[in-house]
Design an enzyme around this catalytic site. Structure first.
Site, PDB file in Angstrom:
ATOM      1  N   CYS A 149      -4.445  -1.519  -1.856  1.00 43.77           N
ATOM      2  CA  CYS A 149      -4.589  -0.083  -2.055  1.00 43.77           C
ATOM      3  C   CYS A 149      -5.536   0.140  -3.232  1.00 43.77           C
ATOM      4  O   CYS A 149      -5.261  -0.331  -4.342  1.00 43.77           O
ATOM      5  CB  CYS A 149      -3.210   0.505  -2.366  1.00 43.77           C
ATOM      6  N   HIS A 170      -7.019   2.700   4.114  1.00 42.36           N
ATOM      7  CA  HIS A 170      -6.704   3.365   5.387  1.00 42.36           C
ATOM      8  C   HIS A 170      -7.966   3.528   6.258  1.00 42.36           C
ATOM      9  O   HIS A 170      -7.886   3.499   7.485  1.00 42.36           O
ATOM     10  CB  HIS A 170      -6.121   4.763   5.141  1.00 42.36           C
ATOM     11  N   CYS A 225     -11.026   3.214   0.580  1.00 42.37           N
ATOM     12  CA  CYS A 225      -9.578   3.390   0.759  1.00 42.37           C
ATOM     13  C   CYS A 225      -9.198   2.504   1.936  1.00 42.37           C
ATOM     14  O   CYS A 225      -9.903   2.486   2.954  1.00 42.37           O
ATOM     15  CB  CYS A 225      -9.273   4.849   1.066  1.00 42.37           C
ATOM     16  N   GLU A 252      -1.676   7.748   9.049  1.00 43.48           N
ATOM     17  CA  GLU A 252      -0.237   7.476   8.981  1.00 43.48           C
ATOM     18  C   GLU A 252       0.464   7.837  10.290  1.00 43.48           C
ATOM     19  O   GLU A 252       1.496   7.271  10.629  1.00 43.48           O
ATOM     20  CB  GLU A 252       0.410   8.241   7.816  1.00 43.48           C
ATOM     21  N   ASP A 282       0.875  -1.174   0.000  1.00 40.97           N
ATOM     22  CA  ASP A 282       0.000   0.000   0.000  1.00 40.97           C
ATOM     23  C   ASP A 282       0.918   1.232   0.000  1.00 40.97           C
ATOM     24  O   ASP A 282       2.126   1.111   0.213  1.00 40.97           O
ATOM     25  CB  ASP A 282      -0.886  -0.018   1.264  1.00 40.97           C
ATOM     26  N   SER A 283       0.318   2.394  -0.176  1.00 39.77           N
ATOM     27  CA  SER A 283       1.094   3.631  -0.075  1.00 39.77           C
ATOM     28  C   SER A 283       1.643   3.815   1.339  1.00 39.77           C
ATOM     29  O   SER A 283       2.616   4.537   1.538  1.00 39.77           O
ATOM     30  CB  SER A 283       0.198   4.821  -0.404  1.00 39.77           C
TER      31      SER A 283
HETATM   32  N1  DGL Z   1      -4.760   3.186   1.114  1.00 36.96           N
HETATM   33  C1  DGL Z   1      -4.823   3.638  -0.219  1.00 36.96           C
HETATM   34  C2  DGL Z   1      -6.119   3.338  -0.908  1.00 36.96           C
HETATM   35  O1  DGL Z   1      -6.727   2.330  -0.620  1.00 36.96           O
HETATM   36  C3  DGL Z   1      -4.111   4.902  -0.613  1.00 36.96           C
HETATM   37  C4  DGL Z   1      -4.323   6.117   0.197  1.00 36.96           C
HETATM   38  C5  DGL Z   1      -3.368   7.216  -0.237  1.00 36.96           C
HETATM   39  O2  DGL Z   1      -2.173   6.988  -0.194  1.00 36.96           O
HETATM   40  O3  DGL Z   1      -3.857   8.288  -0.636  1.00 36.96           O
HETATM   41  O4  DGL Z   1      -6.544   4.049  -1.777  1.00 36.96           O
END
Ligand code: DGL
Length: 281
Positions: free
Chosen positions: A84, A197, A195, A163, A21-22
């Site tokens: 992600c 996150h 997302c 984060e 993931d990011s």
């Molecule tokens: N967790 C990621 C997603 O599912 C990326 C969030 C990000 O880095 O902007 O989109």
């Protein structure tokens, strides 16, 4: 451009599954994978030097996703989970084209289950700008929205809070209220967390909108899909695994990673630096 060999790993069932993931968001998916597949060894990469992906260009995300996948393949993975939504929308196709032999499981916002679950006929999607602007998301709506009204809401700022390990601070609650309450006021009875996150904010969100609003995410479905793919390809690990052999990599600040991991995941044996800046063509 460095010379890159898109080599095929000698896939065997005891090899690890790579997940990226990011940042730390994909840990919400990793948790579901760990629960469903306790015998799999897991290598996780958080590309925190470049988080958030949500506001970056598709080309940039493709470069990062290819470099990360290349690295994971060099570590001997047998399958990849793109944990992600933003990277899936930008780069899943490219990854599959570069490594056609590699089993790849990717994310997408849970539009189908949400449109089946809604009673008001109005569904809200919280996701990154990149995901909501993507052709993949437009195709998903075309395919599954039907008569349901789908209202989309990009949420800049939320990923940065997660984060830092901030899951219920005043700032987080304020951002959530700003993004989610207008959707509820417009009649949404179902909210999609598009997302990876955002599941870490599920408690705060559900306190805010109340338990009449359903909140849906995709982590469990992705873990189920991974199990299906590994089973089908006879790649499920049959031996017991020592969780201490899981690996957690970040391209960002390892001190901060080490502080946030216990909040979002639990104790880990060791964390590693991931520094690939390699460009692929
Ligand atoms: N967790 C990621 C997603 O599912 C990326 C969030 C990000 O880095 O902007 O989109």
């Amino acid at each position: 451009m460095n010379s890159v060999v898109f080599a095929k790993n000698a896939i065997n069932p005891s090899a690890p599954v790579g997940v990226f993931d990011s940042g730390v968001g994909g840990l919400s998916v990793l948790k579901e994978i760990r629960q469903r597949l306790p015998s799999e060894q897991l290598f996780y990469i958080a590309d925190e030097a470049y988080v958030p992906y949500g506001e970056k260009s598709p080309d940039f995300i493709i470069q990062r996703s290819l470099a990360i996948t290349q690295f994971l393949i060099e570590q001997g993975i047998k399958a990849l989970v793109i944990a992600c939504n933003t990277a899936t929308a930008a780069a899943a196709g490219e990854i599959r084209t570069h490594w056609p032999w590699l089993p790849v499981v990717a994310m997408e916002p849970a539009v189908k289950p949400a449109t089946q679950a809604t009673r008001s006929g109005i569904v809200g999607v919280l996701a990154t700008t990149g995901t909501l602007k993507s052709a993949k998301f437009a195709a998903l709506l075309d395919r599954f929205a039907g008569n349901v009204r789908v209202i989309t809401q990009p949420c800049p700022g939320l990923v940065e809070e997660i984060e830092q390990g901030n899951l219920a601070t005043a700032e987080v609650k304020q951002l959530l209220a700003h993004y989610a309450l207008p959707l509820v006021e417009q009649g949404c009875d179902t909210l999609i967390l598009g997302c990876t996150h955002y599941p870490f904010l599920k408690n705060a969100l559900s306190e805010l909108v109340g338990d009449q609003i359903q909140i849906i995410d995709t982590g469990e479905a992705v873990a189920r899909r991974l199990e299906f793919v590994l089973t089908q390809q006879q790649l499920l690990n049959q031996q017991s695994v020592n969780f201490k052999h899981d690996r957690f990599y970040s391209s960002g600040d390892l001190t901060r990673f080490a502080q946030v991991l216990p909040i979002l995941w639990g104790e880990v044996e060791a964390i590693f630096n991931f520094t690939s800046t390699e460009e692929l063509s």
